[in-house]
Design a protein around this motif. Structure first.
Motif, PDB file in Angstrom:
ATOM      1  N   PRO A 137      13.880  14.701  19.788  1.00  0.00           N
ATOM      2  CA  PRO A 137      13.640  13.647  18.797  1.00  0.00           C
ATOM      3  C   PRO A 137      14.142  14.085  17.425  1.00  0.00           C
ATOM      4  CG  PRO A 137      11.659  14.067  20.101  1.00  0.00           C
ATOM      5  CD  PRO A 137      12.646  15.120  20.476  1.00  0.00           C
ATOM      6  N   GLU A 138      14.752  13.145  16.701  1.00  0.00           N
ATOM      7  CA  GLU A 138      15.363  13.513  15.425  1.00  0.00           C
ATOM      8  C   GLU A 138      14.997  12.512  14.328  1.00  0.00           C
ATOM      9  OE1 GLU A 138      19.660  13.622  15.449  1.00  0.00           O
ATOM     10  OE2 GLU A 138      19.662  14.909  13.670  1.00  0.00           O
ATOM     11  N   ILE A 139      14.557  13.041  13.196  1.00  0.00           N
ATOM     12  CA  ILE A 139      14.225  12.176  12.049  1.00  0.00           C
ATOM     13  C   ILE A 139      15.518  11.775  11.352  1.00  0.00           C
ATOM     14  CG2 ILE A 139      13.059  12.055   9.823  1.00  0.00           C
ATOM     15  CD1 ILE A 139      11.094  14.179  10.901  1.00  0.00           C
ATOM     16  N   LEU A 140      15.752  10.464  11.271  1.00  0.00           N
ATOM     17  CA  LEU A 140      16.964   9.970  10.612  1.00  0.00           C
ATOM     18  C   LEU A 140      16.671   9.532   9.176  1.00  0.00           C
ATOM     19  CD1 LEU A 140      18.624   7.796  13.401  1.00  0.00           C
ATOM     20  CD2 LEU A 140      18.706  10.266  13.051  1.00  0.00           C
ATOM     21  N   ARG A 141      15.401   9.192   8.917  1.00  0.00           N
ATOM     22  CA  ARG A 141      15.012   8.824   7.548  1.00  0.00           C
ATOM     23  C   ARG A 141      13.578   9.289   7.349  1.00  0.00           C
ATOM     24  NH1 ARG A 141      14.973   2.543   5.820  1.00  0.00           N
ATOM     25  NH2 ARG A 141      13.107   2.447   7.119  1.00  0.00           N
ATOM     26  N   PRO A 142      13.303  10.088   6.310  1.00  0.00           N
ATOM     27  CA  PRO A 142      11.924  10.537   6.093  1.00  0.00           C
ATOM     28  C   PRO A 142      11.086   9.415   5.480  1.00  0.00           C
ATOM     29  CG  PRO A 142      13.362  11.419   4.376  1.00  0.00           C
ATOM     30  CD  PRO A 142      14.236  10.619   5.298  1.00  0.00           C
ATOM     31  N   GLY A 150       0.780  -1.232   0.000  1.00  0.00           N
ATOM     32  CA  GLY A 150       0.000   0.000   0.000  1.00  0.00           C
ATOM     33  C   GLY A 150       0.814   1.287   0.000  1.00  0.00           C
ATOM     34  N   ILE A 151       1.873   1.361   0.811  1.00  0.00           N
ATOM     35  CA  ILE A 151       2.611   2.622   0.941  1.00  0.00           C
ATOM     36  C   ILE A 151       3.788   2.684  -0.023  1.00  0.00           C
ATOM     37  CG2 ILE A 151       4.098   3.970   2.499  1.00  0.00           C
ATOM     38  CD1 ILE A 151       2.129   3.355   4.731  1.00  0.00           C
ATOM     39  N   GLY A 152       4.582   1.628  -0.078  1.00  0.00           N
ATOM     40  CA  GLY A 152       5.593   1.529  -1.125  1.00  0.00           C
ATOM     41  C   GLY A 152       6.907   2.223  -0.849  1.00  0.00           C
ATOM     42  N   ILE A 153       7.055   2.823   0.326  1.00  0.00           N
ATOM     43  CA  ILE A 153       8.315   3.485   0.677  1.00  0.00           C
ATOM     44  C   ILE A 153       8.580   3.137   2.150  1.00  0.00           C
ATOM     45  CG2 ILE A 153       7.499   5.721   1.538  1.00  0.00           C
ATOM     46  CD1 ILE A 153       9.289   6.963  -0.679  1.00  0.00           C
ATOM     47  N   GLU A 154       9.857   3.006   2.554  1.00  0.00           N
ATOM     48  CA  GLU A 154      10.158   2.520   3.898  1.00  0.00           C
ATOM     49  C   GLU A 154       9.687   3.482   4.981  1.00  0.00           C
ATOM     50  OE1 GLU A 154      12.312   3.095   1.582  1.00  0.00           O
ATOM     51  OE2 GLU A 154      13.446   1.289   1.093  1.00  0.00           O
ATOM     52  N   SER A 155       9.614   2.936   6.208  1.00  0.00           N
ATOM     53  CA  SER A 155       9.111   3.693   7.361  1.00  0.00           C
ATOM     54  C   SER A 155       9.951   4.939   7.648  1.00  0.00           C
ATOM     55  CB  SER A 155       9.135   2.792   8.596  1.00  0.00           C
ATOM     56  OG  SER A 155      10.452   2.351   8.863  1.00  0.00           O
ATOM     57  N   THR A 156       9.315   5.915   8.264  1.00  0.00           N
ATOM     58  CA  THR A 156      10.022   7.063   8.834  1.00  0.00           C
ATOM     59  C   THR A 156      10.799   6.560  10.048  1.00  0.00           C
ATOM     60  OG1 THR A 156       8.140   8.429   8.228  1.00  0.00           O
ATOM     61  CG2 THR A 156       9.682   9.369   9.832  1.00  0.00           C
ATOM     62  N   ILE A 157      12.056   6.993  10.206  1.00  0.00           N
ATOM     63  CA  ILE A 157      12.814   6.602  11.405  1.00  0.00           C
ATOM     64  C   ILE A 157      13.024   7.829  12.284  1.00  0.00           C
ATOM     65  CG2 ILE A 157      14.963   5.641  12.308  1.00  0.00           C
ATOM     66  CD1 ILE A 157      15.314   4.099   9.752  1.00  0.00           C
ATOM     67  N   VAL A 158      12.631   7.716  13.561  1.00  0.00           N
ATOM     68  CA  VAL A 158      12.850   8.825  14.487  1.00  0.00           C
ATOM     69  C   VAL A 158      13.649   8.317  15.697  1.00  0.00           C
ATOM     70  CG1 VAL A 158      10.569   8.572  15.577  1.00  0.00           C
ATOM     71  CG2 VAL A 158      11.767  10.741  15.765  1.00  0.00           C
ATOM     72  N   ASP A 159      14.723   9.049  16.011  1.00  0.00           N
ATOM     73  CA  ASP A 159      15.607   8.666  17.109  1.00  0.00           C
ATOM     74  C   ASP A 159      15.131   9.340  18.394  1.00  0.00           C
ATOM     75  OD1 ASP A 159      17.644   8.106  18.816  1.00  0.00           O
ATOM     76  OD2 ASP A 159      19.259   8.901  17.562  1.00  0.00           O
ATOM     77  N   LEU A 160      14.813   8.520  19.407  1.00  0.00           N
ATOM     78  CA  LEU A 160      14.318   9.070  20.669  1.00  0.00           C
ATOM     79  C   LEU A 160      15.369   8.977  21.773  1.00  0.00           C
ATOM     80  CD1 LEU A 160      10.721   7.550  20.613  1.00  0.00           C
ATOM     81  CD2 LEU A 160      11.433   9.842  19.909  1.00  0.00           C
ATOM     82  N   THR A 161      16.626   8.726  21.412  1.00  0.00           N
ATOM     83  CA  THR A 161      17.648   8.547  22.447  1.00  0.00           C
ATOM     84  C   THR A 161      18.384   9.848  22.770  1.00  0.00           C
ATOM     85  OG1 THR A 161      19.385   7.947  20.884  1.00  0.00           O
ATOM     86  CG2 THR A 161      18.046   6.153  21.743  1.00  0.00           C
ATOM     87  N   GLY A 162      18.172  10.882  21.987  1.00  0.00           N
ATOM     88  CA  GLY A 162      18.853  12.160  22.248  1.00  0.00           C
ATOM     89  C   GLY A 162      17.939  13.117  22.997  1.00  0.00           C
ATOM     90  N   GLU A 163      18.402  14.368  23.130  1.00  0.00           N
ATOM     91  CA  GLU A 163      17.601  15.351  23.858  1.00  0.00           C
ATOM     92  C   GLU A 163      16.337  15.731  23.125  1.00  0.00           C
ATOM     93  OE1 GLU A 163      19.615  18.685  25.724  1.00  0.00           O
ATOM     94  OE2 GLU A 163      20.286  17.106  27.094  1.00  0.00           O
ATOM     95  N   LEU A 175       4.837  16.035  19.042  1.00  0.00           N
ATOM     96  CA  LEU A 175       5.952  16.217  19.978  1.00  0.00           C
ATOM     97  C   LEU A 175       6.417  17.658  20.147  1.00  0.00           C
ATOM     98  CD1 LEU A 175       8.260  13.254  18.895  1.00  0.00           C
ATOM     99  CD2 LEU A 175       6.487  13.236  20.653  1.00  0.00           C
ATOM    100  N   GLY A 176       5.917  18.549  19.306  1.00  0.00           N
ATOM    101  CA  GLY A 176       6.464  19.899  19.332  1.00  0.00           C
ATOM    102  C   GLY A 176       7.756  19.925  18.555  1.00  0.00           C
ATOM    103  N   LYS A 177       8.889  19.996  19.284  1.00  0.00           N
ATOM    104  CA  LYS A 177      10.167  20.125  18.589  1.00  0.00           C
ATOM    105  C   LYS A 177      10.660  18.780  18.015  1.00  0.00           C
ATOM    106  CE  LYS A 177      14.382  22.669  18.961  1.00  0.00           C
ATOM    107  NZ  LYS A 177      15.535  22.934  19.777  1.00  0.00           N
ATOM    108  N   VAL A 178      10.983  18.786  16.740  1.00  0.00           N
ATOM    109  CA  VAL A 178      11.567  17.601  16.099  1.00  0.00           C
ATOM    110  C   VAL A 178      12.676  18.079  15.176  1.00  0.00           C
ATOM    111  CG1 VAL A 178      11.133  15.674  14.522  1.00  0.00           C
ATOM    112  CG2 VAL A 178       9.357  16.374  16.122  1.00  0.00           C
ATOM    113  N   GLU A 179      13.848  17.447  15.280  1.00  0.00           N
ATOM    114  CA  GLU A 179      14.933  17.820  14.377  1.00  0.00           C
ATOM    115  C   GLU A 179      15.024  16.844  13.216  1.00  0.00           C
ATOM    116  OE1 GLU A 179      18.320  18.269  16.947  1.00  0.00           O
ATOM    117  OE2 GLU A 179      17.668  20.287  17.509  1.00  0.00           O
ATOM    118  N   THR A 180      15.739  17.248  12.183  1.00  0.00           N
ATOM    119  CA  THR A 180      15.926  16.366  11.034  1.00  0.00           C
ATOM    120  C   THR A 180      17.413  16.254  10.753  1.00  0.00           C
ATOM    121  OG1 THR A 180      13.876  17.245  10.127  1.00  0.00           O
ATOM    122  CG2 THR A 180      15.235  15.971   8.637  1.00  0.00           C
ATOM    123  N   ASP A 181      17.877  15.025  10.602  1.00  0.00           N
ATOM    124  CA  ASP A 181      19.281  14.811  10.253  1.00  0.00           C
ATOM    125  C   ASP A 181      19.559  15.521   8.923  1.00  0.00           C
ATOM    126  OD1 ASP A 181      21.797  13.972   9.644  1.00  0.00           O
ATOM    127  OD2 ASP A 181      21.390  11.834   9.782  1.00  0.00           O
TER     128      ASP A 181
END
Ligand code: AMP
Ligand code: MG
Length: 349
Positions: free
Chosen positions: A193-198, A178-191, A210-216
């Protein structure tokens, strides 16, 4: 190895085969299965031998960690050190679904599964066959995409068979993804949350929770200058065999420039192709015109992208041009995959 191929038409009728597939995983074998994002290549996540086998079957570098798939929220606590409050929030909103979260791993998760890292990536897929299989396997299934390393992720079981027949024990065919593209990856181990893969779950959707989210920053940039935080993102991915170039600019300029390049390529005897949209598909003169869908429906473009990249190999296209996309919303995931497929070759016209 003889790879058993099983078509799952109706889950209720095929419970026995799912049990059998779960048993294969428990015994250290490999089973490919459908999820809502792409087909996964499953092995037992807590058995280091299984992870070795996954790397071998895919030809994947073993420093590229695997995502652990679970089928119930309660199973998460066993494999992670702690569950941050953001994880609960995101799981309530997006699990089961196309979101992978990174946690600090517990001792039961072998380094073979995490590529040597102290963290573990976890996801709960939104697909009845995947959930039933994970349950039958005891709850923890490590599963990268079921393609040979470097090739586009499979969105149809026939592509899984193309890459994996003879290398794994079983393929469960659940039809088109149905979606055809891999999952979004978000890292919750830092201060923060950061998107590592869109992916399908966009930055905007995560920010709402979450409010604040960073992107690699390496997501859309050329990776030779910066080191991506998701280890797998450093490898060239999804690449067709032909020479792919992305073209960015105003619509008229893009179509004109691509047509000029197509003429040159044809004159030197090359097989040509264009990846374009409904809005422009009639404007090109190439041997193969691949329309990925309308610009108004980016989910459709994401769903068709990997199939198109694979078809271009079957078509033996030598020279391929693809229109670029906006980089907000789902467009960010589409551009991330296209840039990787093109080895970051983009022309601004
Ligand atoms: P795949 O399952 O083929 O879509 O690839 C999984 C990707 O998830 C890997 O290539 C990594 O980029 C990323 N990943 C998995 N585990 C971790 C982790 N612990 N930390 C950061 N990234 C991870
Ligand atoms: Mg993959």
């Amino acid at each position: 190895m003889d790879t058993k191929y099983i078509k799952i038409t109706e889950l209720n009728n095929e419970i026995e085969q799912i049990q059998q597939a779960g048993q294969i995983l428990k015994e250290g074998g490999l089973v490919a299965f459908p999820t809502e994002t792409v087909y996964g290549l499953g092995g037992h996540a807590l058995n280091p031998q299984s992870s070795h086998k996954i790397y071998a079957a895919k030809g994947r570098p073993s420093d590229n960690p695997l995502i652990v798939h679970i089928c119930k929220w309660e199973d998460l606590a066993y494999i992670v050190e702690e569950i941050p409050p953001e994880a609960k929030k995101l799981a309530e909103q997006f699990w089961p679904g196309p979101l992978t979260m990174i946690f600090r791993k517990s001792d039961v998760v072998p380094y073979e599964t995490t590529g040597g890292l102290e963290t573990v990536a976890v996801r709960m897929p939104d697909h009845p066959v995947a959930l039933a299989l994970i349950e039958a396997a005891g709850g923890y299934v490590a599963a990268p995409s079921a393609n040979t390393s470097g090739r586009p992720s499979p969105t149809l079981a026939k592509y899984v068979m193309e890459d994996m027949a003879g290398r794994i024990d079983m393929v469960l065919d659940g039809g088109e993804i149905g979606i055809g593209i891999e999952s979004t990856i978000v890292d919750l181990t830092g201060e923060v949350p950061e998107i590592l893969r869109p992916g399908y779950v966009t930055r905007e959707m995560l920010q709402e929770q979450l409010g604040k989210v960073e992107t690699d920053q390496t997501i859309l940039s050329n990776e030779s200058d910066l080191k991506p935080k998701a280890p797998g993102m450093k490898y060239r991915h999804y690449a067709p065999k032909g020479d792919l170039t992305l073209v960015s600019g105003a619509e008229d300029k893009v179509t004109n420039w691509i047509n000029q390049q197509l003429e040159l390529a044809k004159a030197s005897g090359k097989v040509t192709a264009v990846i374009c949209t409904q809005e422009t598909q009639d404007k090109y003169k190439a041997d193969f015109i691949k329309c990925a869908g309308s610009r108004n429906d980016e989910a459709q473009i994401a769903r068709q992208l990997y199939r198109i990249l694979r078809e271009l190999d079957d078509d033996k296209a030598d020279v391929i041009f693809a229109e670029a996309f906006e980089t907000k919303g789902m467009g960010q995931a589409i551009m991330n995959r296209l840039l990787k497929a093109a080895g970051h070759h983009i022309e601004y016209v």
